[in-house]
Design an enzyme around this catalytic site. Structure first.
Site, PDB file in Angstrom:
ATOM      1  N   GLN A  86       0.807  -1.217   0.000  1.00  4.47           N
ATOM      2  CA  GLN A  86       0.000   0.000   0.000  1.00  4.47           C
ATOM      3  C   GLN A  86       0.842   1.270   0.000  1.00  4.47           C
ATOM      4  OE1 GLN A  86      -3.140   0.404   2.861  1.00  4.47           O
ATOM      5  NE2 GLN A  86      -4.132  -1.529   2.278  1.00  4.47           N
ATOM      6  N   HIS A 108      -8.029  -1.465   7.212  1.00  4.53           N
ATOM      7  CA  HIS A 108      -7.064  -1.929   8.217  1.00  4.53           C
ATOM      8  C   HIS A 108      -6.104  -0.780   8.440  1.00  4.53           C
ATOM      9  CE1 HIS A 108      -4.511  -4.334  10.638  1.00  4.53           C
ATOM     10  NE2 HIS A 108      -3.693  -4.791   9.702  1.00  4.53           N
ATOM     11  N   ASP A 191      -5.835  -6.321  16.047  1.00  9.04           N
ATOM     12  CA  ASP A 191      -5.978  -7.224  14.905  1.00  9.04           C
ATOM     13  C   ASP A 191      -4.734  -8.102  14.744  1.00  9.04           C
ATOM     14  OD1 ASP A 191      -7.574  -7.783  12.248  1.00  9.04           O
ATOM     15  OD2 ASP A 191      -5.506  -7.479  11.619  1.00  9.04           O
TER      16      ASP A 191
END
Length: 343
Positions: A86, A108, A191
């Site tokens: 990303q 996320h 997470d």
């Protein structure tokens, strides 16, 4: 108590007249894009020309563009490609086209939390993170239901960032179930911790250790597989439906007694110290740095370990056992796709 939002709290007008670019068309990208489109949102898909998803997205009714073209055309850019690429994609193909008041979105918080992406101060930066795989997100939407999601506002340049996030959550169906407010830092750290200590790392290690303990003691590998791996789904389904209480209630009293008597000897103080260390590595950014370096050098540890794990006795016996079970044999083991990172 956490803030939880539902349909009544979300106003679709905050996406009216706006174009949303979904970058990526994998499990989450496809499902979110389809739900957005079915909710009347103007959606374009941003992909590399070489992407295998390009033709599929066109067939499913989308205007597909290069990442640069999609970023230039959009008011809202939702990043739904792998975490590890990303940052590079954002810097090289998106950042220059983001205008004041535009919205940068994530599902996320990894790249924001670990500063792989540092957005300009004139952008809204938000997160809507559905708590399910993409396939379930789509299935629940089509059934008139939704899956819960997490919401975070990292930057609120426009003053409407939260409202935009809620409008997006409503468009993908998540406000039907409930959207819980958090921060990108909290979402990212919890997470990663869950993945490493329970959902992937912890469960995998427990399965392998239990299986190997029985096999080393002379028990048949097939029997060990049934007891230590196959039946896990039965237990997790019960927990999913009603927590530990339902699982214990639906198991035998013998199993429940064994749970109380032995469970805490397996997950003990040493295990909890290891969990604390894992959390510290996540909080400090050590794990994220290791993962980014691993990708930069071509993933030597990742691919070597992946190949080794796939050839373990547990996996080989598992393939044989699943072929004995009609409803699993019909599906067959899926083709394993190795993710290659484009440099």
């Amino acid at each position: 108590m956490a803030n939880i939002f539902h349909d009544k709290d979300a106003d679709s007008k905050y996406l009216e007249g706006k174009k949303v670019a979904v970058i990526g068309y994998g499990s989450q990208g496809r499902s979110q894009a389809l739900n957005l489109k079915d909710s009347g949102i103007n959606v374009v898909i941003g992909l590399r020309k070489s992407s295998k998803s390009w033709d599929r997205a066109i067939k499913e009714g989308f205007n597909v563009m290069t990442v640069k073209e999609a970023a230039k055309a959009a008011d809202v850019v939702q990043m739904l490609i792998w975490d590890e690429i990303q940052g590079k994609v954002y810097r090289e193909e998106i950042a220059e086209f983001m205008e004041p008041g535009n919205t940068l979105m994530f599902s996320h918080g990894f790249n924001i939390t670990y500063h792989q992406i540092v957005p300009a101060e004139y952008l809204d930066v938000i997160m809507i993170a559905p708590k399910s795989p993409g396939l379930m997100l789509r299935e629940m939407y089509l059934q008139g239901k939704g899956v819960p999601a997490l919401l975070a506002v990292h930057q609120d340049y426009s003053g409407n960032a939260k409202q935009t996030a809620l409008a997006y959550a409503k468009a993908i169906g998540s406000t039907r179930a409930g959207v819980l407010e958090t921060t990108m830092k909290e979402e990212t750290e919890t997470d990663l911790f869950g993945e490493q200590t329970i959902l992937c790392g912890g469960v995998s290690a427990l399965i392998k250790s239990a299986f190997n303990t029985l096999v080393d003691a002379g028990y048949q590998p097939e029997v060990a597989y049934f007891e230590c791996c196959h039946e896990l789904k039965l237990i997790t389904d019960l927990i999913y439906e009603g927590g530990l209480t339902k699982m214990r209630n639906d198991c035998s009293d013998t199993a429940e007694y064994g749970d109380y008597k032995t469970g805490e000897t397996i997950i003990n103080d040493k295990s909890r110290e290891a969990m604390k260390t894992a959390l510290e590595n996540i909080q400090s950014g050590s794990f994220a740095r290791d993962w980014m370096v691993e990708n930069q050098v071509g993933r030597p540890y990742f691919y070597a370990r992946q190949a080794k794990e796939r050839n373990e006795l547990l996996e080989r016996v598992g393939r044989e056992v699943r072929n004995m079970i009609p409803w699993l044999a019909e599906k067959k083991d899926p083709e394993i796709v190795v993710k290659k990172v484009k440099k």
